[in-house]
Scaffold this active site. Structure first.
Site, PDB file in Angstrom:
ATOM      1  N   CYS A  34       0.854  -1.176   0.000  1.00 57.34           N
ATOM      2  CA  CYS A  34       0.000   0.000   0.000  1.00 57.34           C
ATOM      3  C   CYS A  34       0.891   1.227   0.000  1.00 57.34           C
ATOM      4  O   CYS A  34       2.105   1.136   0.144  1.00 57.34           O
ATOM      5  CB  CYS A  34      -0.915   0.013   1.222  1.00 57.34           C
ATOM      6  SG  CYS A  34      -2.051  -1.393   1.319  1.00 57.34           S
TER       7      CYS A  34
ATOM      8  N   GLY B 263      -1.238   1.018  -4.903  1.00 63.01           N
ATOM      9  CA  GLY B 263      -2.565   0.528  -4.559  1.00 63.01           C
ATOM     10  C   GLY B 263      -3.638   1.231  -5.347  1.00 63.01           C
ATOM     11  O   GLY B 263      -3.698   2.453  -5.365  1.00 63.01           O
TER      12      GLY B 263
ATOM     13  N   ASN C 122       0.977   0.068   5.838  1.00 59.68           N
ATOM     14  CA  ASN C 122       1.437  -0.706   4.686  1.00 59.68           C
ATOM     15  C   ASN C 122       2.180  -1.919   5.209  1.00 59.68           C
ATOM     16  O   ASN C 122       3.190  -1.783   5.905  1.00 59.68           O
ATOM     17  CB  ASN C 122       2.366   0.146   3.815  1.00 59.68           C
ATOM     18  CG  ASN C 122       3.034  -0.663   2.715  1.00 59.68           C
ATOM     19  OD1 ASN C 122       2.473  -1.630   2.215  1.00 59.68           O
ATOM     20  ND2 ASN C 122       4.238  -0.260   2.343  1.00 59.68           N
ATOM     21  N   GLY C 123       1.696  -3.105   4.903  1.00 58.56           N
ATOM     22  CA  GLY C 123       2.344  -4.329   5.358  1.00 58.56           C
ATOM     23  C   GLY C 123       1.332  -5.367   5.773  1.00 58.56           C
ATOM     24  O   GLY C 123       0.179  -5.364   5.333  1.00 58.56           O
TER      25      GLY C 123
ATOM     26  N   TYR D 176       9.928  -4.727  -8.459  1.00 56.52           N
ATOM     27  CA  TYR D 176       8.650  -4.407  -9.084  1.00 56.52           C
ATOM     28  C   TYR D 176       7.852  -3.314  -8.388  1.00 56.52           C
ATOM     29  O   TYR D 176       7.327  -2.414  -9.034  1.00 56.52           O
ATOM     30  CB  TYR D 176       7.782  -5.671  -9.154  1.00 56.52           C
ATOM     31  CG  TYR D 176       6.371  -5.425  -9.636  1.00 56.52           C
ATOM     32  CD1 TYR D 176       6.089  -5.349 -10.993  1.00 56.52           C
ATOM     33  CD2 TYR D 176       5.313  -5.259  -8.743  1.00 56.52           C
ATOM     34  CE1 TYR D 176       4.800  -5.113 -11.448  1.00 56.52           C
ATOM     35  CE2 TYR D 176       4.011  -5.023  -9.184  1.00 56.52           C
ATOM     36  CZ  TYR D 176       3.766  -4.948 -10.535  1.00 56.52           C
ATOM     37  OH  TYR D 176       2.497  -4.704 -10.988  1.00 56.52           O
TER      38      TYR D 176
ATOM     39  N   THR E 139       7.594  -1.724 -15.945  1.00 59.45           N
ATOM     40  CA  THR E 139       8.615  -1.912 -14.922  1.00 59.45           C
ATOM     41  C   THR E 139       9.910  -2.491 -15.470  1.00 59.45           C
ATOM     42  O   THR E 139      10.987  -2.178 -14.962  1.00 59.45           O
ATOM     43  CB  THR E 139       8.077  -2.831 -13.807  1.00 59.45           C
ATOM     44  OG1 THR E 139       6.706  -2.524 -13.568  1.00 59.45           O
ATOM     45  CG2 THR E 139       8.858  -2.665 -12.533  1.00 59.45           C
TER      46      THR E 139
ATOM     47  N   ASP F 111      10.802  -9.275 -18.615  1.00 64.42           N
ATOM     48  CA  ASP F 111       9.846  -8.811 -17.629  1.00 64.42           C
ATOM     49  C   ASP F 111      10.537  -8.713 -16.278  1.00 64.42           C
ATOM     50  O   ASP F 111      11.605  -9.303 -16.065  1.00 64.42           O
ATOM     51  CB  ASP F 111       8.641  -9.748 -17.540  1.00 64.42           C
ATOM     52  CG  ASP F 111       7.380  -9.023 -17.057  1.00 64.42           C
ATOM     53  OD1 ASP F 111       7.476  -7.843 -16.660  1.00 64.42           O
ATOM     54  OD2 ASP F 111       6.297  -9.629 -17.082  1.00 64.42           O
ATOM     55  N   ASP F 112       9.921  -7.979 -15.342  1.00 64.52           N
ATOM     56  CA  ASP F 112      10.526  -7.824 -14.027  1.00 64.52           C
ATOM     57  C   ASP F 112      10.489  -9.117 -13.229  1.00 64.52           C
ATOM     58  O   ASP F 112      11.398  -9.413 -12.452  1.00 64.52           O
ATOM     59  CB  ASP F 112       9.833  -6.709 -13.241  1.00 64.52           C
ATOM     60  CG  ASP F 112       8.327  -6.856 -13.237  1.00 64.52           C
ATOM     61  OD1 ASP F 112       7.807  -7.706 -12.486  1.00 64.52           O
ATOM     62  OD2 ASP F 112       7.659  -6.130 -13.989  1.00 64.52           O
TER      63      ASP F 112
END
Length: 500
Positions: free
Chosen positions: A2, A28, A101-102, A257, A303, A364-365
């Protein structure tokens, strides 16, 4: 994953919080919320949707005050209603609102303790509400009508003793100020900055420093693992280390990412780290396939571009843009399953002439669930590619993440229980290259020698906190499966082994 922000200013903060959240929107896209405060009241607006959809002019007019916090949420299991949108609020003590966030890995245990010890009811499925109530409980234990920064830091110390997992937090205490703190491993990012205006110094706390830059705040520092930063309502800043044994183990996937390429996390420039990832991946390809027949390197936007460019340069191969991205479609990694599958073709359009008759290396990442990679490879073949090779800037993602990224079950991960060759066959590539884990670590370590290690459990199955066992992960998988069935999604939980 987030995005969080907190500001203490000498003027109204609603527009600054809005602008900061738009800079963190990549973290997010499911819900957004802002709470502000003046000398008498808190004012809250939150709902499902993008920042631009949740906040209109008439909402902003109802968010006065010179301090506030904000949040953007991405969807995880159990978070599918506006009631789970953040920030959360409790009126006692003092009036506290919090955004997080977490993920707390002992949320169930804490929820029971809160009810038994303090008769606190948790109204949502969000562990952020649990974290808020733990902090409120620790602050209430101090038992003072008027609190000091030292009292607030003492409460944060209590949070660290009780809460396990990964968490970066901003909180606002009515009549006192804005607080930011980070778990003792620093798994999720958090930094702060300041700017000087005529009325004095203003401070901002944010998940990424790009939010600071956009509002002309100068980055002061990362909030260290276990550390707390408190800005009182007059604009005075206090710092305190609130844990006895902090160690920096940032999430490695942030650099791969999650974070924007123009951000700096724990003194490591994400852009530079991704350049080094591309160089290391090119070296691996040359070691394993020196006489390759690759004609062109094409990144999967956005990314992977940063890694793909030095990879192509080191291989001595043309770099071309073969996919055009529709920027009005969200990041597919953080979408629910059925929507993710549908969005790939809406999100990317192919430039046929870059593929026709060529041996193409797609970069790609990472490869997580494999469904997106499979569709993109199929699109390249339909565009006329002779051969389609695939390179991932990250190692194989084989294990769940329990610290705030939506990878909670192994059954959803294409590499779990499969060899690299089997993954290659599943996604339909002619050849597959994964980044070596040590190369990925070195790409980030090079930016900050103070990093003790990384939270890299998605690659290794080794978790920083002891409570994450096979039994814990299997229980999480079953819970997610039940949520999926309620949402008319499919998937069966898988037994998870080799967890240490």
């Amino acid at each position: 994953m987030c995005g969080i922000v907190g500001i203490v200013s000498h003027s109204t903060v609603n527009q600054s919080l809005y602008d900061a959240l738009t800079m963190l929107q990549h973290r997010g896209q499911d819900a957004a919320g802002i709470v502000t405060a003046d000398s008498d009241h808190m004012y809250l607006r939150k709902d499902n949707g993008l920042v631009r959809d949740v906040f209109h002019a008439h909402h902003m007019l109802k968010l006065p005050g010179n301090m506030g916090i904000g949040h953007v949420r991405y969807p995880t299991a159990g978070c599918d209603s506006s009631a789970d949108a953040q920030p959360f609020y409790v009126n006692s003590p003092y009036g506290i609102t919090l955004a997080h966030n977490g993920n707390l890995t002992n949320a169930g245990e804490l929820k029971r303790e809160l009810f038994i010890d303090e008769m606190r009811h948790i109204n949502t499925d969000s562990d952020s509400e649990i974290l808020l109530n733990v902090f409120a409980q620790e602050l209430q234990r101090i038992g003072k009508l008027k609190i000091t920064p030292a009292d607030i830091f003492r409460a944060v110390k209590g949070v660290h003793k009780r809460c396990k997992g990964g968490y970066a937090v901003v909180a606002m205490i009515m009549g006192y100020g804005v607080l930011g703190f980070r778990d003792p491993y620093g798994i999720r990012p958090l930094c702060y900055g300041k700017r000087d205006v005529n009325a004095g110094t203003e401070y901002m706390i944010a998940s990424e420093n790009v939010a600071l830059q956009s509002l002309e705040y100068d980055l002061v520092d990362d909030i260290c693992p276990g550390e707390a930063v408190f800005i009182d309502d007059t604009g005075v800043l206090f710092r305190c280390q609130c844990h006895d044994d902090p160690q920096l183990y940032p999430c490695l996937f942030e650099y791969v990412y999650l974070a924007r390429p123009d951000t700096i996390i724990d003194k490591v420039a994400v852009y530079k780290a991704r350049l080094r990832m591309g160089e290391a991946l090119a070296e691996k390809i040359l070691r394993e396939w020196f006489g390759h027949n690759i004609d062109v390197v094409i990144p999967i936007p956005d990314t992977s571009r940063t890694a793909a460019l030095p990879l192509a340069y080191k291989l001595g191969i043309k770099y071309r843009e073969g996919f055009i991205k529709n920027r009005y479609i969200g990041r597919t990694f953080i979408m629910p399953g059925q929507q993710r599958t549908k969005s790939v073709r809406q999100k990317l359009n192919v430039i046929d002439l870059e593929f026709k008759g060529k041996n193409v290396l797609l970069v790609d990442d990472s490869i997580v669930r494999g469904t997106t990679s499979r569709q993109i490879i199929n699109m390249a073949r339909q565009a006329g590619a002779r051969k389609v090779y695939f390179a991932s800037a990250a190692p194989a993602v084989r294990y769940p993440n329990v610290y705030g990224i939506d990878m909670p079950t192994s059954g959803e991960l294409v590499a779990y229980g499969r060899t690299d060759d089997e993954v290659c066959e599943y996604i339909g590539a002619d050849r597959l290259f994964y980044q070596d884990l040590e190369d990925l670590r070195r790409a980030v370590f090079k930016g900050n020698s103070d990093i003790a290690g990384f939270e890299d459990s998605v690659f290794t199955g080794k978790y920083l906190t002891n409570e994450v066992t096979s039994e814990y992960l299997n229980k999480l998988a079953k819970q997610r499966c039940e949520v999926g069935r309620r949402n008319n999604q499919t998937g069966e939980p898988i037994e998870i082994h080799n967890v240490s």
